[in-house]
Design a protein around this motif. Sequence first.
Motif, PDB file in Angstrom:
ATOM      1  N   PHE A   6      67.211  32.503 -19.724  1.00 19.64           N
ATOM      2  CA  PHE A   6      67.605  33.739 -20.403  1.00 19.64           C
ATOM      3  C   PHE A   6      66.347  34.584 -20.545  1.00 19.64           C
ATOM      4  O   PHE A   6      65.358  34.152 -21.144  1.00 19.64           O
ATOM      5  N   LYS A   7      66.359  35.791 -20.000  1.00 22.02           N
ATOM      6  CA  LYS A   7      65.164  36.633 -20.039  1.00 22.02           C
ATOM      7  C   LYS A   7      65.177  37.571 -21.249  1.00 22.02           C
ATOM      8  O   LYS A   7      66.075  37.515 -22.084  1.00 22.02           O
ATOM      9  N   GLY A   8      64.183  38.434 -21.314  1.00 19.84           N
ATOM     10  CA  GLY A   8      63.906  39.201 -22.508  1.00 19.84           C
ATOM     11  C   GLY A   8      65.094  39.955 -23.066  1.00 19.84           C
ATOM     12  O   GLY A   8      65.765  40.710 -22.354  1.00 19.84           O
ATOM     13  N   GLY A   9      65.365  39.781 -24.353  1.00 26.54           N
ATOM     14  CA  GLY A   9      66.442  40.497 -25.016  1.00 26.54           C
ATOM     15  C   GLY A   9      67.830  40.019 -24.676  1.00 26.54           C
ATOM     16  O   GLY A   9      68.816  40.577 -25.186  1.00 26.54           O
ATOM     17  N   ALA A  10      67.955  38.999 -23.835  1.00 21.83           N
ATOM     18  CA  ALA A  10      69.286  38.507 -23.467  1.00 21.83           C
ATOM     19  C   ALA A  10      69.980  37.901 -24.682  1.00 21.83           C
ATOM     20  O   ALA A  10      69.339  37.321 -25.573  1.00 21.83           O
ATOM     21  N   ASP A  55      72.186  51.496 -24.469  1.00 19.49           N
ATOM     22  CA  ASP A  55      72.441  51.946 -23.098  1.00 19.49           C
ATOM     23  C   ASP A  55      72.070  50.856 -22.098  1.00 19.49           C
ATOM     24  O   ASP A  55      72.787  50.621 -21.118  1.00 19.49           O
ATOM     25  N   TRP A  56      70.924  50.218 -22.318  1.00 17.74           N
ATOM     26  CA  TRP A  56      70.472  49.171 -21.405  1.00 17.74           C
ATOM     27  C   TRP A  56      71.524  48.061 -21.307  1.00 17.74           C
ATOM     28  O   TRP A  56      71.825  47.587 -20.207  1.00 17.74           O
ATOM     29  N   ARG A  57      72.070  47.672 -22.443  1.00 15.92           N
ATOM     30  CA  ARG A  57      73.028  46.566 -22.432  1.00 15.92           C
ATOM     31  C   ARG A  57      74.331  46.943 -21.730  1.00 15.92           C
ATOM     32  O   ARG A  57      74.956  46.118 -21.076  1.00 15.92           O
ATOM     33  N   ARG A  58      74.724  48.207 -21.871  1.00 12.84           N
ATOM     34  CA  ARG A  58      75.922  48.649 -21.148  1.00 12.84           C
ATOM     35  C   ARG A  58      75.699  48.699 -19.645  1.00 12.84           C
ATOM     36  O   ARG A  58      76.643  48.525 -18.871  1.00 12.84           O
ATOM     37  N   ALA A  59      74.465  48.939 -19.218  1.00 14.02           N
ATOM     38  CA  ALA A  59      74.179  49.129 -17.794  1.00 14.02           C
ATOM     39  C   ALA A  59      73.968  47.823 -17.044  1.00 14.02           C
ATOM     40  O   ALA A  59      74.016  47.810 -15.813  1.00 14.02           O
ATOM     41  N   ASN A  72      68.262  41.855 -21.184  1.00 14.21           N
ATOM     42  CA  ASN A  72      69.209  42.757 -21.849  1.00 14.21           C
ATOM     43  C   ASN A  72      70.669  42.513 -21.495  1.00 14.21           C
ATOM     44  O   ASN A  72      71.532  43.325 -21.843  1.00 14.21           O
ATOM     45  N   THR A  73      70.973  41.427 -20.803  1.00 15.63           N
ATOM     46  CA  THR A  73      72.378  41.036 -20.675  1.00 15.63           C
ATOM     47  C   THR A  73      72.896  40.605 -22.046  1.00 15.63           C
ATOM     48  O   THR A  73      72.133  40.232 -22.937  1.00 15.63           O
ATOM     49  N   SER A  74      74.201  40.635 -22.231  1.00 13.11           N
ATOM     50  CA  SER A  74      74.757  40.271 -23.535  1.00 13.11           C
ATOM     51  C   SER A  74      76.151  39.685 -23.361  1.00 13.11           C
ATOM     52  O   SER A  74      76.840  39.949 -22.369  1.00 13.11           O
ATOM     53  N   GLY A  75      76.538  38.866 -24.348  1.00 14.82           N
ATOM     54  CA  GLY A  75      77.863  38.259 -24.297  1.00 14.82           C
ATOM     55  C   GLY A  75      78.051  37.330 -23.114  1.00 14.82           C
ATOM     56  O   GLY A  75      79.156  37.207 -22.591  1.00 14.82           O
ATOM     57  N   VAL A  76      76.973  36.638 -22.697  1.00 13.25           N
ATOM     58  CA  VAL A  76      77.058  35.725 -21.556  1.00 13.25           C
ATOM     59  C   VAL A  76      77.268  34.304 -22.080  1.00 13.25           C
ATOM     60  O   VAL A  76      76.475  33.791 -22.874  1.00 13.25           O
ATOM     61  N   SER A  81      74.317  33.913 -11.336  1.00 17.81           N
ATOM     62  CA  SER A  81      73.506  34.715 -12.247  1.00 17.81           C
ATOM     63  C   SER A  81      74.275  35.884 -12.834  1.00 17.81           C
ATOM     64  O   SER A  81      75.328  36.285 -12.336  1.00 17.81           O
ATOM     65  N   ALA A  82      73.688  36.441 -13.908  1.00 16.33           N
ATOM     66  CA  ALA A  82      74.160  37.690 -14.516  1.00 16.33           C
ATOM     67  C   ALA A  82      72.953  38.609 -14.599  1.00 16.33           C
ATOM     68  O   ALA A  82      71.962  38.288 -15.256  1.00 16.33           O
ATOM     69  N   SER A  83      73.025  39.753 -13.920  1.00 20.65           N
ATOM     70  CA  SER A  83      71.831  40.575 -13.762  1.00 20.65           C
ATOM     71  C   SER A  83      72.206  42.050 -13.876  1.00 20.65           C
ATOM     72  O   SER A  83      73.217  42.410 -14.467  1.00 20.65           O
ATOM     73  N   GLY A  84      71.361  42.898 -13.291  1.00 22.22           N
ATOM     74  CA  GLY A  84      71.609  44.331 -13.303  1.00 22.22           C
ATOM     75  C   GLY A  84      70.352  45.099 -13.663  1.00 22.22           C
ATOM     76  O   GLY A  84      69.308  44.514 -13.968  1.00 22.22           O
ATOM     77  N   PRO A  85      70.411  46.434 -13.645  1.00 23.14           N
ATOM     78  CA  PRO A  85      69.248  47.251 -14.017  1.00 23.14           C
ATOM     79  C   PRO A  85      68.950  47.091 -15.499  1.00 23.14           C
ATOM     80  O   PRO A  85      69.825  47.285 -16.344  1.00 23.14           O
ATOM     81  N   ARG A  86      67.699  46.755 -15.841  1.00 18.94           N
ATOM     82  CA  ARG A  86      67.390  46.335 -17.204  1.00 18.94           C
ATOM     83  C   ARG A  86      67.185  47.477 -18.185  1.00 18.94           C
ATOM     84  O   ARG A  86      67.379  47.306 -19.390  1.00 18.94           O
ATOM     85  N   PHE A  87      66.788  48.654 -17.692  1.00 19.38           N
ATOM     86  CA  PHE A  87      66.366  49.722 -18.594  1.00 19.38           C
ATOM     87  C   PHE A  87      67.033  51.060 -18.271  1.00 19.38           C
ATOM     88  O   PHE A  87      66.457  52.112 -18.495  1.00 19.38           O
ATOM     89  N   ASP A  88      68.255  51.033 -17.760  1.00 17.57           N
ATOM     90  CA  ASP A  88      68.973  52.277 -17.490  1.00 17.57           C
ATOM     91  C   ASP A  88      69.451  52.894 -18.803  1.00 17.57           C
ATOM     92  O   ASP A  88      70.160  52.254 -19.584  1.00 17.57           O
ATOM     93  N   GLY A  89      69.088  54.153 -19.025  1.00 17.51           N
ATOM     94  CA  GLY A  89      69.480  54.834 -20.239  1.00 17.51           C
ATOM     95  C   GLY A  89      68.317  55.010 -21.195  1.00 17.51           C
ATOM     96  O   GLY A  89      67.185  54.580 -20.933  1.00 17.51           O
ATOM     97  N   LYS A  90      68.612  55.617 -22.346  1.00 14.90           N
ATOM     98  CA  LYS A  90      67.557  55.976 -23.286  1.00 14.90           C
ATOM     99  C   LYS A  90      67.377  54.969 -24.408  1.00 14.90           C
ATOM    100  O   LYS A  90      66.328  54.930 -25.046  1.00 14.90           O
ATOM    101  N   THR A  91      68.395  54.174 -24.696  1.00 16.52           N
ATOM    102  CA  THR A  91      68.343  53.268 -25.834  1.00 16.52           C
ATOM    103  C   THR A  91      68.655  51.842 -25.401  1.00 16.52           C
ATOM    104  O   THR A  91      69.262  51.622 -24.335  1.00 16.52           O
ATOM    105  N   PRO A  92      68.295  50.852 -26.226  1.00 15.67           N
ATOM    106  CA  PRO A  92      68.679  49.470 -25.904  1.00 15.67           C
ATOM    107  C   PRO A  92      70.187  49.284 -25.763  1.00 15.67           C
ATOM    108  O   PRO A  92      70.626  48.460 -24.956  1.00 15.67           O
TER     109      PRO A  92
END
Length: 435
Positions: free
Chosen positions: A244-248, A184-188, A223-227, A171-182
């Motif tokens: 693939f979940k929301g915004g991936a 930020d979320w993708r970087r986290a 919110n994962t990206s580039g997978v 899997s590719a995972s992580g905290p989905r909503f860390d930060g103030k902007t989308p």
Amino acid sequence: MLIRTLALSALALAASLSAAEPVAVPATAGIATRGWTQTQGGRGGRVIKVTTLAPSGPGSLKEAIEASGPRIVVFEVGGVIDMGGQPLKITQPFLTLAGQTAPDPGIHIIKAETTIATHDVVIQHLSFRPGEFGRPKKGGGDQDGISGIAGAHDVIVDHCSFSWATDENLSASGPRFDGKTPEDWRRATSHRMTYSHNLIYEGLGNSVHAKGEHSKGSLIHDNTSGVLLYGNVYASNRQRNALFKGGAQGAMVNNVIFNPGDRGVHYNLLANEWAGQPWQVGRLTLVGNAMRHGPSTVAGTAFFTMLGQGDLELHMTDNLAHDAHGRPVPLLGNNAQTTGKLIVLPQADLPPGLAIRPASDLARALPPLVGARPWARDPLDAKLLADMAEGKGRLIDSEVENALGYPRHAPTKRAFKAEDWNLDDMSPKAGWPNL
């Protein structure tokens, strides 16, 4: 209708998504595919030798993983590393795990979850088999085979074997909503992850997961990206082949899916998990994949199904889906509760230069290339691929339901000789055996 807000019928949409011709270029065997990743792993770093199969201590894999600085980890031992339920945590960047350097039978990691919470990691030619190992059903302590977490990025997992995870195999995972902007979320969360030429099978169903049934292949989280999932074989996982979940944002190219339970590939933004957050549009490219039903597959299971509420940009080209008798099944599934909009992405969103085979070639060409040691098959992988060729397979709840059970290999030893390897990419100078 699959998507209530979409004017096209599912049939017309399928035709529009499948109109383009694939790029018929053979993939290269034995060499890691980079996808969107920009990593060299531990290239140029010191060579660390694993000299024991012990779960920890001097000369162990755990010690090598926990070392700091650029490093290439090679193996002077072969056999089973029994972690006894303890995790392997990769938190130090610039790491290459070169399982191809191990003497036969290679390295088999059992009873462990491996997590990646850093960047610039390359993992090749290892087997990961967590299992339930006698723990109580629904008792918790579920384990992935490998999962990218906490902002993992620029990671390649290539030519590995995964089975018997009690959450997801890979899997590719992580905290989905860390930060103030989308952004930020993708970087986290996990980004720029490439999973290629892996064998991903028999996720355990009714096992230790607290939710109960949980036979899953791969979760590509919100919110994962580039997978990129490239050239993998998914077999006998009930669901998430992959999810693939929301915004991936990602792609599946040249994967084989065999004997799913009731879902092949799917996308799902769950509104209750996004409470108070603006929904993000997902983006998914599906090119040159092939799905075949097996003994455990629910009749009519489609190649791709959209669930949940969020919108998705989708490109599909040259995908095949058949039942166990070779009859076509739908490429797009129906779900009456779905309220998101499916938006046709006219062009594939793929890494530049990616080699793509026609889907019609995969059943013949892909199985000999995937997994930890294609040149010297572990009996578990060999059995899985032989059964798949014969249309056999089933969903299981415990590793003991596989007649072979956990690998039981006698330890082997062989000195690592740097002069036999191209240290830039850890390919053997004599060439990949039988590939």
